[in-house]
Structures are given as C-alpha cells and as structure tokens.
Design a protein around this motif. Structure first.
Motif, PDB file in Angstrom:
ATOM      1  N   SER A   1      28.515 -34.714 -24.250  1.00 44.25           N
ATOM      2  CA  SER A   1      29.798 -35.279 -24.678  1.00 44.25           C
ATOM      3  C   SER A   1      30.178 -36.525 -23.892  1.00 44.25           C
ATOM      4  O   SER A   1      30.915 -37.376 -24.392  1.00 44.25           O
ATOM      5  CB  SER A   1      30.905 -34.213 -24.546  1.00 44.25           C
ATOM      6  OG  SER A   1      31.004 -33.769 -23.200  1.00 44.25           O
ATOM      7  N   TRP A   2      29.679 -36.648 -22.656  1.00 42.95           N
ATOM      8  CA  TRP A   2      30.041 -37.802 -21.834  1.00 42.95           C
ATOM      9  C   TRP A   2      29.047 -38.960 -21.972  1.00 42.95           C
ATOM     10  O   TRP A   2      29.223 -40.003 -21.352  1.00 42.95           O
ATOM     11  CB  TRP A   2      30.142 -37.387 -20.365  1.00 42.95           C
ATOM     12  CG  TRP A   2      29.021 -36.494 -19.895  1.00 42.95           C
ATOM     13  CD1 TRP A   2      29.002 -35.136 -19.894  1.00 42.95           C
ATOM     14  CD2 TRP A   2      27.761 -36.916 -19.365  1.00 42.95           C
ATOM     15  NE1 TRP A   2      27.809 -34.663 -19.387  1.00 42.95           N
ATOM     16  CE2 TRP A   2      27.027 -35.753 -19.049  1.00 42.95           C
ATOM     17  CE3 TRP A   2      27.181 -38.150 -19.113  1.00 42.95           C
ATOM     18  CZ2 TRP A   2      25.741 -35.782 -18.514  1.00 42.95           C
ATOM     19  CZ3 TRP A   2      25.903 -38.207 -18.584  1.00 42.95           C
ATOM     20  CH2 TRP A   2      25.203 -37.028 -18.291  1.00 42.95           C
ATOM     21  N   GLN A   3      28.011 -38.775 -22.752  1.00 50.79           N
ATOM     22  CA  GLN A   3      27.048 -39.850 -23.010  1.00 50.79           C
ATOM     23  C   GLN A   3      27.542 -40.701 -24.184  1.00 50.79           C
ATOM     24  O   GLN A   3      28.265 -40.218 -25.049  1.00 50.79           O
ATOM     25  CB  GLN A   3      25.673 -39.262 -23.345  1.00 50.79           C
ATOM     26  CG  GLN A   3      25.085 -38.378 -22.269  1.00 50.79           C
ATOM     27  CD  GLN A   3      24.098 -39.104 -21.357  1.00 50.79           C
ATOM     28  OE1 GLN A   3      24.256 -40.299 -21.076  1.00 50.79           O
ATOM     29  NE2 GLN A   3      23.093 -38.373 -20.893  1.00 50.79           N
ATOM     30  N   PRO A   4      27.178 -41.973 -24.289  1.00 50.48           N
ATOM     31  CA  PRO A   4      26.397 -42.771 -23.340  1.00 50.48           C
ATOM     32  C   PRO A   4      27.241 -43.235 -22.159  1.00 50.48           C
ATOM     33  O   PRO A   4      28.477 -43.158 -22.202  1.00 50.48           O
ATOM     34  CB  PRO A   4      25.935 -43.959 -24.184  1.00 50.48           C
ATOM     35  CG  PRO A   4      27.036 -44.135 -25.190  1.00 50.48           C
ATOM     36  CD  PRO A   4      27.530 -42.743 -25.498  1.00 50.48           C
ATOM     37  N   LEU A   5      26.563 -43.749 -21.139  1.00 59.18           N
ATOM     38  CA  LEU A   5      27.257 -44.210 -19.946  1.00 59.18           C
ATOM     39  C   LEU A   5      27.908 -45.567 -20.149  1.00 59.18           C
ATOM     40  O   LEU A   5      29.041 -45.804 -19.723  1.00 59.18           O
ATOM     41  CB  LEU A   5      26.279 -44.281 -18.766  1.00 59.18           C
ATOM     42  CG  LEU A   5      25.646 -42.961 -18.310  1.00 59.18           C
ATOM     43  CD1 LEU A   5      24.674 -43.210 -17.172  1.00 59.18           C
ATOM     44  CD2 LEU A   5      26.713 -41.966 -17.888  1.00 59.18           C
ATOM     45  N   THR A   6      27.190 -46.475 -20.790  1.00 57.17           N
ATOM     46  CA  THR A   6      27.704 -47.830 -20.987  1.00 57.17           C
ATOM     47  C   THR A   6      26.904 -48.510 -22.083  1.00 57.17           C
ATOM     48  O   THR A   6      25.954 -47.936 -22.628  1.00 57.17           O
ATOM     49  CB  THR A   6      27.620 -48.645 -19.672  1.00 57.17           C
ATOM     50  OG1 THR A   6      28.274 -49.909 -19.863  1.00 57.17           O
ATOM     51  CG2 THR A   6      26.175 -48.887 -19.282  1.00 57.17           C
ATOM     52  N   GLU A   7      27.291 -49.728 -22.399  1.00 54.79           N
ATOM     53  CA  GLU A   7      26.578 -50.561 -23.365  1.00 54.79           C
ATOM     54  C   GLU A   7      26.305 -51.920 -22.734  1.00 54.79           C
ATOM     55  O   GLU A   7      27.206 -52.535 -22.160  1.00 54.79           O
ATOM     56  CB  GLU A   7      27.375 -50.719 -24.653  1.00 54.79           C
ATOM     57  CG  GLU A   7      26.670 -51.571 -25.704  1.00 54.79           C
ATOM     58  CD  GLU A   7      27.485 -51.715 -26.975  1.00 54.79           C
ATOM     59  OE1 GLU A   7      27.063 -52.471 -27.872  1.00 54.79           O
ATOM     60  OE2 GLU A   7      28.546 -51.082 -27.068  1.00 54.79           O
ATOM     61  N   LEU A   8      25.065 -52.379 -22.829  1.00 53.96           N
ATOM     62  CA  LEU A   8      24.664 -53.627 -22.195  1.00 53.96           C
ATOM     63  C   LEU A   8      24.578 -54.754 -23.204  1.00 53.96           C
ATOM     64  O   LEU A   8      24.219 -54.538 -24.368  1.00 53.96           O
ATOM     65  CB  LEU A   8      23.300 -53.460 -21.502  1.00 53.96           C
ATOM     66  CG  LEU A   8      23.244 -52.458 -20.343  1.00 53.96           C
ATOM     67  CD1 LEU A   8      21.818 -52.339 -19.827  1.00 53.96           C
ATOM     68  CD2 LEU A   8      24.179 -52.866 -19.217  1.00 53.96           C
ATOM     69  N   ALA A   9      24.899 -55.956 -22.739  1.00 55.63           N
ATOM     70  CA  ALA A   9      24.703 -57.148 -23.553  1.00 55.63           C
ATOM     71  C   ALA A   9      23.251 -57.591 -23.479  1.00 55.63           C
ATOM     72  O   ALA A   9      22.492 -57.161 -22.610  1.00 55.63           O
ATOM     73  CB  ALA A   9      25.628 -58.269 -23.081  1.00 55.63           C
ATOM     74  N   GLU A  10      22.865 -58.471 -24.385  1.00 54.54           N
ATOM     75  CA  GLU A  10      21.457 -58.889 -24.448  1.00 54.54           C
ATOM     76  C   GLU A  10      21.064 -59.743 -23.248  1.00 54.54           C
ATOM     77  O   GLU A  10      19.972 -59.604 -22.714  1.00 54.54           O
ATOM     78  CB  GLU A  10      21.206 -59.658 -25.741  1.00 54.54           C
ATOM     79  CG  GLU A  10      19.749 -60.079 -25.934  1.00 54.54           C
ATOM     80  CD  GLU A  10      19.529 -60.808 -27.233  1.00 54.54           C
ATOM     81  OE1 GLU A  10      18.382 -61.143 -27.537  1.00 54.54           O
ATOM     82  OE2 GLU A  10      20.516 -61.036 -27.959  1.00 54.54           O
TER      83      GLU A  10
END
Length: 222
Positions: free
Chosen positions: A82-91
C-alpha cells in the motif's frame, strides 16, 4: 418534446494527434521507483530497538516502511504494498532522497543521496551505506542500462538525440494537422461561395422569368 442534443464525437484530427503524441517514447511511461529489498544494520534509536523507518525525496511526502521492524534482517517486497511506490523520477533530473528512522528527539539519518533514473541498470539500482543499510530499488521504465560508468556516459549523450527526434515528430504532426485544417477550411469556404453563386443564379433566373411573364401579359392585352 425536444430531445437532448447528441454529444458529438471528438474530431478525428484530435484523435490522430493524441495517438501520435502517445507513440513518442517516454511521453506516457512513468518512472516509478519501488523498494525491492532492504537490510538495515542499525536502528539509531535512543531508547527503543524497534525502528520506524521512512523514505523521503525532496518535494515528496514521507513514506513509512511499516514492515521493517528489525535490524540485520533482509526484507523483500513485491512492489504491490500500500505504501509503494516510493517516488517518481524525471528522465534527466535527479532527486535528493534519504532513508531515516523516526525518533522522538531527532530523526536518525541512514543516508541521503542523489537518485537518478540513469543509475538503474536493467531496472534495478542498489544503494549501500557502510554500517547503515543496503537497499535495492526497482524502476522498470528508467533509462539506465547494464554496464559500467562509461555506458552510463554514452547513454547520457544519446538522450539529447532522442529528445530532438521526439521534438521533430511533434512539430511534424502539428504542422500536418495545421495543413489539414487549412485545407478543410478552404474547402468549406469554397462550398459556401459556390452555394452563394448558385443562389444568385437561381434568383436571377427567377427574375428573368417574371420579366418574361410581364411582357407576355402586356402583349396579350394589346
């Protein structure tokens, strides 16, 4: 009784433009980072041995890791928690991220580092901090590839080329749409003018017919 006006479908040209934009690599893929495995070597607590770990990147909220309850134990995750994902990265832009242990007095900092999408090799990235922790992160859509730092450098040189190709494709699609719209508008304008000319011709013939009827009427009276 008036029936509700039917909803008109989207213009075909807009559909074509949307499909073309979605076909460009990287426009729809999300670089979501999930935690694969983690092993902490210390808790950093003053009065308790049970850790309260959380992960955080600049600009993001804190993500607590409730399943990590002991040190010196490898925890493996499915990426569906439930706590995933941690973050989202830019290209092309890294994020300053860190792993912490929430404490009453002062949070313990396991480590803070720059996380980049290009550091993921075959979608996997391992970060190790001596005496603190060892963690593996997953990002299937990140741009890194298997190889050493030389491969990473060459990959960074290819990125501008990919971007320029994507820009050319977008500009070409937009130009094509504008040309088609211009041709369509010109065709509509030509039809309008043609309709006006036909109406004028009909009115002229009708007036000529009336004149002939008037002349015939006068001749009959004579």
């Amino acid at each position: 009784m008036r029936w509700p006006r039917p909803i008109s479908p989207p213009h075909p040209l807009l559909v074509v433009l949307f499909v073309a934009l979605c076909s460009i690599p990287g426009t729809t893929s999300l670089r979501l980072v999930t935690l694969d495995t983690i092993d902490i070597f210390t808790t950093g607590k003053w009065f308790s041995s049970k850790p309260t770990l959380y992960f955080r990147c600049n600009g993001d909220n804190m993500t607590y890791l409730p399943d990590v309850k002991e040190a010196n134990l490898i925890y493996t995750f499915k990426g569906e928690e439930s706590w995933q994902p941690l973050t989202e990265l830019a290209e092309k832009k890294c994020k300053r991220c860190g792993l912490y242990d929430d404490d009453f007095f002062k949070d313990h900092v396991f480590d803070e580092w720059e996380m980049c999408s290009t550091e993921f090799k075959d979608g996997k990235y391992t970060h190790f901090k001596e005496g603190q922790f060892n963690a593996t992160f997953l990002c299937p859509n990140c741009t890194g590839s298997a190889g050493d730092s030389g491969a990473h450098h060459s990959g960074s040189e290819v990125e501008p080329k990919k971007t320029s190709v994507a820009v050319i494709i977008v500009v070409s699609v937009l130009a094509s749409v504008l040309v088609i719209l211009a041709l369509f508008g010109g065709y509509k304008y030509w039809l309008k003018k043609k309709r006006e000319r036909d109406q004028l011709r009909f009115l002229k013939l009708f007036e000529e017919g009336d004149d002939m009827d008037d002349e015939l009427g006068l001749s009959n009276e004579l």
